[in-house]
Design an enzyme around this catalytic site. Structure first.
Site, mmCIF file in Angstrom:
data_model
loop_
_atom_site.group_PDB
_atom_site.id
_atom_site.type_symbol
_atom_site.label_atom_id
_atom_site.label_comp_id
_atom_site.label_asym_id
_atom_site.label_seq_id
_atom_site.Cartn_x
_atom_site.Cartn_y
_atom_site.Cartn_z
ATOM 1 N N HIS A 1 0.817 -1.223 0.000
ATOM 2 C CA HIS A 1 0.000 0.000 0.000
ATOM 3 C C HIS A 1 0.847 1.269 0.000
ATOM 4 O O HIS A 1 0.316 2.366 -0.199
ATOM 5 C CB HIS A 1 -0.984 -0.003 1.178
ATOM 6 C CG HIS A 1 -0.397 0.369 2.497
ATOM 7 N ND1 HIS A 1 0.013 -0.569 3.430
ATOM 8 C CD2 HIS A 1 -0.163 1.579 3.061
ATOM 9 C CE1 HIS A 1 0.458 0.049 4.505
ATOM 10 N NE2 HIS A 1 0.369 1.349 4.306
ATOM 11 N N ASP B 1 -0.338 -7.565 1.636
ATOM 12 C CA ASP B 1 0.194 -6.197 1.673
ATOM 13 C C ASP B 1 1.717 -6.260 1.810
ATOM 14 O O ASP B 1 2.290 -5.970 2.858
ATOM 15 C CB ASP B 1 -0.433 -5.435 2.838
ATOM 16 C CG ASP B 1 -0.130 -3.945 2.805
ATOM 17 O OD1 ASP B 1 0.444 -3.485 1.796
ATOM 18 O OD2 ASP B 1 -0.475 -3.250 3.782
ATOM 19 N N SER C 1 4.048 2.815 8.138
ATOM 20 C CA SER C 1 3.676 1.784 7.170
ATOM 21 C C SER C 1 4.875 1.271 6.396
ATOM 22 O O SER C 1 5.764 2.034 6.003
ATOM 23 C CB SER C 1 2.649 2.337 6.180
ATOM 24 O OG SER C 1 1.397 2.514 6.776
#
Length: 271
Positions: A75, A123, A218
């Site tokens: 992502h 992911d 992230s």
């Protein structure tokens, strides 16, 4: 075949990865609300940066898994952005001697990743650097766990990154670390926790309402120490709660790296 075997050895941790020059301070520091990490204790941590209005800006974290490959979250990546990877840095504004900023030559996102359904998993992505980096005390490769490894409940790990210090808060200039306890899958997938949003291909850690990852973390690593003292990257920061970065019973959710060892080896061998 020889190339594949060498790559397998590398990601399995056979080439002296996972032992930073400087010892990690084992305390209850946190990313949200944050405690600064000691410089060079997480030498595989990278800053994935995007070019915006002529300046490089931190976008996500990542882990150096070979001298020309970085592991991050799917992502974090877009085909419409220009990226570079900053390695060996503690301060983003003043990376200093021993750091390196390297251009990107290839992005490989897991073929089953769906940006419209983060809870489906997958992911995970690999970034190939335009040129290999020289390893040093500031820049080292991460060890990855053996395929299929499942961490037990309350196993101590650390999340690291330059993410927000609190929900909707400021971004730090220096690397932070946060001590998190693993939440087992049965608990994390229960109705009062994450429910069906969490899959067995993920790792949950935190959920105490105090310590967590946050926006900007992230793609970065969940670092967990093996019994032999070696640090291994067991997770990739994937998602958290829209209610807040450190919301109770909504632990940080990570892509479970041990579920993707074969995929990682395959991508690196083919490219």
């Amino acid at each position: 075949m020889i190339r594949t075997l060498l790559l397998s050895a590398l990601v399995a941790g056979a080439l002296s990865c996972g032992y930073p020059t400087y010892e990690v301070e084992d305390d209850v520091s946190r990313v949200v609300g944050g405690q600064e990490a000691t410089p060079n204790t997480w030498p595989w941590q990278v800053s994935l940066q995007v070019l915006s209005s002529g300046r490089w800006r931190h976008n996500c974290g990542g882990s150096l898994v070979a001298n020309n490959w970085v592991l991050t979250a799917a992502h974090c990546l877009s085909n419409y952005q220009t990226y570079r990877v900053l390695l060996g840095a503690h301060s983003l504004s003043n990376p200093g001697a021993g750091s390196a900023a390297v251009q990107v030559s290839k992005l490989v996102v897991h073929q089953r990743w769906n940006s419209q359904n983060v809870g489906n998993g997958y992911d995970i992505a690999l970034i190939k650097l335009a040129s290999p980096v020289t390893l040093s005390k500031n820049i080292q490769t991460a060890c990855l766990p053996p395929a299929g490894t499942i961490l037990p409940r309350n196993y101590v790990c650390y999340v690291t990154g330059w993410g927000l210090l609190q929900t909707n808060g400021n971004s730090p200039d220096t690397l932070r670390q946060g001590r998190l306890l693993v939440v087992d899958y049965a608990t994390c997938s229960s109705a009062s926790w994450w429910g069906s949003s969490v899959k067995s291909s993920m790792v949950c850690a935190g959920g105490d309402g105090v310590t967590s990852s946050c926006n900007g973390d992230s793609g970065g690593p969940l670092n967990c120490r093996a019994s032999n003292g070696q640090w291994q990257v067991h997770g990739i920061v994937s998602f958290g709660s829209s209610l807040g970065c450190n919301y109770p019973r909504k632990p940080s959710v990570f892509t479970r790296v041990s579920n993707y060892i074969d995929w990682i080896n395959s991508v690196m061998a083919r490219n």
